[in-house]
Design a protein around this motif. Structure first.
Motif, PDB file in Angstrom:
ATOM      1  N   VAL A  85       0.945  -1.105   0.071  1.00 43.68           N
ATOM      2  CA  VAL A  85       0.011   0.060   0.038  1.00 43.68           C
ATOM      3  C   VAL A  85       0.833   1.450  -0.017  1.00 43.68           C
ATOM      4  CG1 VAL A  85      -1.480   1.242   1.339  1.00 43.68           C
ATOM      5  CG2 VAL A  85      -2.184  -1.153   1.065  1.00 43.68           C
ATOM      6  N   ILE A  86       1.983   1.250   0.670  1.00 42.07           N
ATOM      7  CA  ILE A  86       2.782   2.429   0.947  1.00 42.07           C
ATOM      8  C   ILE A  86       3.605   2.615  -0.436  1.00 42.07           C
ATOM      9  CG2 ILE A  86       4.687   3.552   2.133  1.00 42.07           C
ATOM     10  CD1 ILE A  86       3.457   2.380   4.783  1.00 42.07           C
ATOM     11  N   VAL A  87       3.901   1.417  -0.793  1.00 38.65           N
ATOM     12  CA  VAL A  87       4.822   1.382  -2.165  1.00 38.65           C
ATOM     13  C   VAL A  87       4.167   2.219  -3.142  1.00 38.65           C
ATOM     14  CG1 VAL A  87       5.569   0.089  -4.052  1.00 38.65           C
ATOM     15  CG2 VAL A  87       6.190  -0.603  -1.697  1.00 38.65           C
ATOM     16  N   LEU A 370      -1.290   1.951  13.714  1.00 38.50           N
ATOM     17  CA  LEU A 370       0.014   2.706  13.743  1.00 38.50           C
ATOM     18  C   LEU A 370       1.278   1.685  14.090  1.00 38.50           C
ATOM     19  CD1 LEU A 370      -1.340   5.475  16.563  1.00 38.50           C
ATOM     20  CD2 LEU A 370      -1.320   5.555  13.916  1.00 38.50           C
ATOM     21  N   TYR A 371       0.907   0.581  14.614  1.00 38.99           N
ATOM     22  CA  TYR A 371       1.962  -0.137  14.758  1.00 38.99           C
ATOM     23  C   TYR A 371       2.346  -0.907  13.528  1.00 38.99           C
ATOM     24  CZ  TYR A 371       1.481  -0.027  19.996  1.00 38.99           C
ATOM     25  OH  TYR A 371       1.348   0.612  20.980  1.00 38.99           O
ATOM     26  N   THR A 372       1.390  -1.208  12.673  1.00 38.62           N
ATOM     27  CA  THR A 372       1.298  -1.782  11.328  1.00 38.62           C
ATOM     28  C   THR A 372       2.327  -0.887  10.278  1.00 38.62           C
ATOM     29  OG1 THR A 372      -0.723  -2.769  11.411  1.00 38.62           O
ATOM     30  CG2 THR A 372       0.335  -2.777   9.235  1.00 38.62           C
ATOM     31  N   ILE A 373       1.833   0.515  10.426  1.00 37.86           N
ATOM     32  CA  ILE A 373       2.528   1.394   9.712  1.00 37.86           C
ATOM     33  C   ILE A 373       3.805   1.640  10.139  1.00 37.86           C
ATOM     34  CG2 ILE A 373       2.666   3.797   9.051  1.00 37.86           C
ATOM     35  CD1 ILE A 373      -0.265   3.894   8.948  1.00 37.86           C
ATOM     36  N   ALA A 374       4.098   1.662  11.369  1.00 33.95           N
ATOM     37  CA  ALA A 374       5.586   1.632  11.902  1.00 33.95           C
ATOM     38  C   ALA A 374       6.439   0.491  11.473  1.00 33.95           C
ATOM     39  CB  ALA A 374       5.294   1.794  13.490  1.00 33.95           C
ATOM     40  N   ALA A 375       5.568  -0.587  11.608  1.00 35.59           N
ATOM     41  CA  ALA A 375       6.532  -1.956  11.166  1.00 35.59           C
ATOM     42  C   ALA A 375       7.056  -1.937   9.729  1.00 35.59           C
ATOM     43  CB  ALA A 375       5.581  -3.170  11.477  1.00 35.59           C
ATOM     44  N   SER A 382       9.493   3.107   1.931  1.00 39.53           N
ATOM     45  CA  SER A 382       9.539   4.571   1.893  1.00 39.53           C
ATOM     46  C   SER A 382       8.309   5.098   1.540  1.00 39.53           C
ATOM     47  CB  SER A 382      10.483   4.780   0.323  1.00 39.53           C
ATOM     48  OG  SER A 382      10.407   6.336   0.137  1.00 39.53           O
ATOM     49  N   LEU A 383       8.117   6.224   2.446  1.00 38.52           N
ATOM     50  CA  LEU A 383       6.731   6.713   2.104  1.00 38.52           C
ATOM     51  C   LEU A 383       6.640   7.513   1.101  1.00 38.52           C
ATOM     52  CD1 LEU A 383       6.520   8.183   5.810  1.00 38.52           C
ATOM     53  CD2 LEU A 383       5.173   6.486   5.082  1.00 38.52           C
ATOM     54  N   ALA A 384       7.695   7.745   0.391  1.00 33.65           N
ATOM     55  CA  ALA A 384       7.736   8.368  -1.065  1.00 33.65           C
ATOM     56  C   ALA A 384       7.291   7.375  -2.140  1.00 33.65           C
ATOM     57  CB  ALA A 384       8.928   8.968  -1.507  1.00 33.65           C
ATOM     58  N   VAL A 429      12.580   6.746  10.713  1.00 33.22           N
ATOM     59  CA  VAL A 429      12.304   7.480   9.287  1.00 33.22           C
ATOM     60  C   VAL A 429      13.705   8.387   9.065  1.00 33.22           C
ATOM     61  CG1 VAL A 429      10.928   9.026   8.125  1.00 33.22           C
ATOM     62  CG2 VAL A 429       9.953   7.517   9.436  1.00 33.22           C
ATOM     63  N   TRP A 430      14.213   8.842  10.098  1.00 35.50           N
ATOM     64  CA  TRP A 430      15.296   9.899   9.447  1.00 35.50           C
ATOM     65  C   TRP A 430      16.623   8.921   9.205  1.00 35.50           C
ATOM     66  CZ3 TRP A 430      20.084  10.151  12.624  1.00 35.50           C
ATOM     67  CH2 TRP A 430      20.913  10.933  12.460  1.00 35.50           C
ATOM     68  N   LEU A 431      16.740   7.810   9.837  1.00 35.89           N
ATOM     69  CA  LEU A 431      17.840   7.091   9.374  1.00 35.89           C
ATOM     70  C   LEU A 431      17.700   6.620   8.154  1.00 35.89           C
ATOM     71  CD1 LEU A 431      18.589   4.747  12.740  1.00 35.89           C
ATOM     72  CD2 LEU A 431      19.931   6.671  11.842  1.00 35.89           C
ATOM     73  N   ASP A 432      16.393   6.024   7.888  1.00 34.68           N
ATOM     74  CA  ASP A 432      16.229   5.667   6.433  1.00 34.68           C
ATOM     75  C   ASP A 432      16.554   6.865   5.279  1.00 34.68           C
ATOM     76  OD1 ASP A 432      14.793   3.804   4.420  1.00 34.68           O
ATOM     77  OD2 ASP A 432      13.496   5.627   4.292  1.00 34.68           O
ATOM     78  N   THR A 433      16.117   7.966   5.767  1.00 37.43           N
ATOM     79  CA  THR A 433      16.343   9.072   4.789  1.00 37.43           C
ATOM     80  C   THR A 433      18.017   9.177   4.545  1.00 37.43           C
ATOM     81  OG1 THR A 433      14.415  10.322   5.695  1.00 37.43           O
ATOM     82  CG2 THR A 433      16.109  11.712   4.647  1.00 37.43           C
ATOM     83  N   VAL A 434      18.583   9.369   5.619  1.00 35.58           N
ATOM     84  CA  VAL A 434      20.245   9.085   5.703  1.00 35.58           C
ATOM     85  C   VAL A 434      20.723   8.288   4.940  1.00 35.58           C
ATOM     86  CG1 VAL A 434      22.356   9.221   7.099  1.00 35.58           C
ATOM     87  CG2 VAL A 434      20.190  10.725   7.764  1.00 35.58           C
TER      88      VAL A 434
END
Length: 440
Positions: A85-87, A370-375, A382-384, A429-434
């Motif tokens: 879904v997020i993809v 929230l737990y599912t999205i966080a997982a 990537s949220l993008a 999310v920040w670490l993923d961006t980096v």
């Protein structure tokens, strides 16, 4: 130029490809290990060791790890769908409410409607209840998908509305009353003493998994050779196969190390005609059925994402929706099917959750979205859009559950638990961006 390119291709086919850089970089290049997933594994191990020390040795016990695996099952099932879904640059905030509503419907079906027709504990009760849940979950997901795809309402708004609507529907089914108990066969999907496969069957599953890993490595190598792609060095194949099989067998050994409580073991011995010795019996629970369901779902979803046309369409839409549309992909119907799939996964998670609780409550599934999205996000989705893995989402679910389990063992208050989980999500999310910035 043509003559020079031939020896290079031949060299790659034999696995003698150059690997510049330091030894560690050459190792990862040769084994093709996903460094991000490896980093998550290391982070989870650090979390485990930290909680084990802080809890005076209570975290890394077979009992706690067994419970952790069962508790993470329902979220990991939904997280596999949330990745896709997020993809596609969408989001589904309604999964927790769908879980609660569908769980309530399945509970009412097997406690009120089916017994009136078939009788209590009829062999078909749990099958029909699960079937009703899957149909309902898929229908709800498809409805939301159609609104998103054809009415062009943003998924955030549609599923936010679904979060409120389906939670209200769950309350209206029984006016907020708890429904219990569940059918005895249905309860097996929740784990527990009866909902586990035992030590012998667990070792069989572990061996089958190892055989599957070896066959997958051999098949991948054969396909690479067939199409002229670079081959991994033989030693790298041995390392990947050996480590993977070792982790599987270690996990089985840990789960087999958790024994039934004395009262349950005595009852089990009586039911199966086993003599009860003076020193008692150590009866291993083995792998819980909800864990097997979650593993099976993860395998199916990985195949769906990586090996089917539908999966390729999903990632194409996430990479560039306009280009996917111009390429002839029916993006709207892909979206509808994707949300229907998400609804079906919510129904499976609802069955696991309801069976584990042996009841359906109005609060069931609260905050699970929230737990599912966080997982999924912690697992590298990537949220993008356009990027995500099923394995990462499952690992993310275990990370989330590890945090919950560890904080409960430490006796932390619920508000403080929420603060910690929120900070971990932002940090991930920040670490993923980096990580992605450096990858470019």
């Amino acid at each position: 130029m043509t003559d020079q390119s031939i020896p290079v291709a031949t060299s790659h086919a034999t696995g003698a490809r150059p690997a510049p850089g330091n030894p560690l970089k050459r190792f990862f290049q040769a084994t093709e290990i996903d460094t991000r997933l490896l980093g998550m594994v290391v982070a989870m191990l650090i979390i485990w060791v930290g909680f084990h020390i802080l809890s005076d040795g209570l975290f890394l016990t077979s009992r706690n790890l067994w419970n952790l695996s069962v508790q993470a099952a329902s979220v990991s099932v939904m997280a596999t769908g949330m990745v896709l879904v997020i993809v596609t640059r969408n989001i589904d905030l309604s999964v927790g409410s769908i879980l609660g509503f569908v769980g309530m419907i399945m509970a009412v079906t097997q406690t009120k409607f089916l017994p009136a027709w078939l009788g209590y504990d009829h062999p078909l009760n749990w099958v029909l209840a699960l079937g009703v849940g899957l149909i309902l979950g898929s229908a709800i997901g498809a409805l939301q998908g159609m609104i998103i795809a054809f009415l062009q309402v943003p998924s955030f708004i549609v599923t936010l509305g679904g979060l409120l609507v389906w939670r209200g529907c769950a309350w209206m089914v029984t006016s907020g009353a708890t429904v219990a108990p569940m059918d005895t066969k249905f309860r097996l999907m929740g784990g527990g003493a009866d909902g586990s496969i035992g030590a012998t069957a667990s070792w069989v599953v572990g061996v089958i998994a190892c055989v599957f890993i070896v066959l997958s490595i051999l098949h991948s190598r054969k396909q690479r050779k067939r199409f002229g792609f670079p081959l991994k060095p033989i030693w790298a194949e041995y390392v990947v196969g050996g480590v993977s099989c070792g982790m599987v067998l270690l996990a089985v050994n840990v789960l087999n190390s958790y024994y039934m409580p004395v009262n349950l073991a005595r009852k089990y011995a009586e039911e199966h005609g086993i003599a009860w010795p003076d020193g008692g019996l150590d009866i291993s629970l083995g792998i819980a059925i909800p864990v097997l369901i979650a593993i099976g779902i993860a395998i199916v979803m990985t195949f769906l994402a990586n090996r089917t046309r539908f999966g390729r369409y999903v990632f194409a839409i996430g990479g560039n929706p306009e280009a996917a549309e111009l390429a002839g992909i029916k993006t709207r119907w892909v979206t509808v099917r994707l949300f229907a799939l998400m609804g079906a996964l919510c129904a499976i998670a609802a069955a696991i959750s309801t069976a584990r609780l042996n009841a359906a409550t109005n609060a069931q599934g609260t905050l699970d979205e929230l737990y599912t999205i966080a997982a999924a996000v912690i697992g590298g989705t990537s949220l993008a859009g356009g990027v995500g893995t099923i394995a990462g989402a499952v690992l993310g679910a275990f990370v989330m559950q590890s945090l919950n389990s560890g904080m409960v063992l430490l006796g932390m208050d619920a508000p403080l638990q929420s603060i910690v989980i929120g900070m971990v999500l932002v940090l991930a999310v920040w670490l993923d961006t980096v990580y992605r910035a450096r990858a470019r």
